[in-house]
Write a protein that holds these residues in place. Structure first.
Motif, PDB file in Angstrom:
ATOM      1  N   GLU A  26      32.572  32.646 -44.758  1.00 11.83           N
ATOM      2  CA  GLU A  26      33.602  31.685 -45.162  1.00 11.83           C
ATOM      3  C   GLU A  26      33.563  30.467 -44.253  1.00 11.83           C
ATOM      4  N   ALA A  27      33.321  30.692 -42.957  1.00 15.53           N
ATOM      5  CA  ALA A  27      33.232  29.567 -42.020  1.00 15.53           C
ATOM      6  C   ALA A  27      32.002  28.703 -42.323  1.00 15.53           C
ATOM      7  N   VAL A  28      30.862  29.346 -42.556  1.00 19.96           N
ATOM      8  CA  VAL A  28      29.641  28.601 -42.889  1.00 19.96           C
ATOM      9  C   VAL A  28      29.835  27.795 -44.169  1.00 19.96           C
ATOM     10  N   ALA A  29      30.432  28.418 -45.183  1.00 19.21           N
ATOM     11  CA  ALA A  29      30.653  27.740 -46.466  1.00 19.21           C
ATOM     12  C   ALA A  29      31.635  26.582 -46.320  1.00 19.21           C
ATOM     13  N   ALA A  30      32.666  26.765 -45.516  1.00 17.01           N
ATOM     14  CA  ALA A  30      33.658  25.706 -45.319  1.00 17.01           C
ATOM     15  C   ALA A  30      33.041  24.504 -44.604  1.00 17.01           C
ATOM     16  N   ILE A  31      32.193  24.779 -43.617  1.00 14.08           N
ATOM     17  CA  ILE A  31      31.588  23.705 -42.827  1.00 14.08           C
ATOM     18  C   ILE A  31      30.549  22.934 -43.639  1.00 14.08           C
ATOM     19  N   HIS A  32      29.704  23.648 -44.355  1.00 11.61           N
ATOM     20  CA  HIS A  32      28.575  22.993 -45.017  1.00 11.61           C
ATOM     21  C   HIS A  32      28.828  22.645 -46.484  1.00 11.61           C
ATOM     22  N   PRO A  36      35.391  27.371 -48.506  1.00 12.08           N
ATOM     23  CA  PRO A  36      35.115  28.672 -47.898  1.00 12.08           C
ATOM     24  C   PRO A  36      34.868  29.792 -48.899  1.00 12.08           C
ATOM     25  N   THR A  37      35.110  29.537 -50.175  1.00  9.82           N
ATOM     26  CA  THR A  37      34.936  30.589 -51.176  1.00  9.82           C
ATOM     27  C   THR A  37      33.820  30.271 -52.168  1.00  9.82           C
TER      28      THR A  37
END
Length: 212
Positions: A26-32, A36-37
């Motif tokens: 979720e952190a990786v998805a939110a950042i990039h 987050p989902t």
């Protein structure tokens, strides 16, 4: 932003209480990806549920990299000894699920499976349609392994995002995975020296890897 090409397939880690790698992704998805989902997350409990999940992920028009998070040893993966799934069963399930060649890479977030024998077993069988496989040769501390995995997938996400905007000189899935692994071991040399992290490819009819 576009959807994240990673899918996480995880089993329970402990019979009492549990950890999960979901928050890391979720952190990786939110950042990039600013969401987050935007990646798929599924859980499995046995070979039947693993088969059901992988079949969906092989047909979702999104998943290119599969992260399998569970216990493992030299011959099996799974949440516990009762529901152990042999590497032959996993390969057969994946081959059936990936008939359209949508899934390019398999990252084994499991202990004792990221070795040349397992990589050869998956990559030399062309029915899996995989371009690369990564994992750990040795037993891995859960927190250390999760941190290493998060770095790899963060670097890989950077490459996928940059690649999508390119009109020329696009990188192949194999090349992006190799560059992400190179960036990882540059930052965390212990990923290989302590836990035996490696990434494998099948090229010119032979198995190759970052570390021989």
């Amino acid at each position: 932003m576009s959807a994240c090409p990673f899918s996480v397939v995880e089993s329970r880690w402990w019979s009492k209480g549990n950890h999960s790698v979901r928050a890391l992704f979720e952190a990786v998805a939110a950042i990039h990806y600013n969401n987050p989902t935007c990646f798929y997350y599924d859980m499995f409990a046995d070979r039947s549920s693993l088969s059901t999940v992988l079949k969906m992920r092989g047909q979702d028009a999104q998943t290119q990299v599969l992260y399998l998070a569970t216990h493992g040893d030299a011959k099996n993966i799974g949440p516990n000894a009762t529901n152990a799934i042999s590497r032959t069963e996993v390969r057969n399930i994946l081959s059936f699920a990936n008939k359209a060649s949508q899934i390019k890479g398999l990252y084994l977030g499991t202990c004792l499976t990221g070795n040349a024998a397992v990589a050869k077993f998956f990559l030399e069988n062309t029915s899996t349609k995989l371009e690369w496989l990564a994992g750990y040769r040795d037993s891995v501390d859960w927190i250390d392994g999760s941190a290493i995995d998060m770095i790899f997938f963060s670097k890989l996400a950077e490459l996928y995002v940059a690649n999508k905007s390119k009109k020329k000189g696009k990188l192949s899935p194999r090349k992006m995975a190799h560059e992400a692994a190179s960036a990882l071991v540059k930052l965390v040399p212990g990923a290989h020296s302590t836990y035996g992290f490696n990434i494998y490819f099948h090229e010119n009819k032979k198995l190759t890897s970052m570390f021989s």
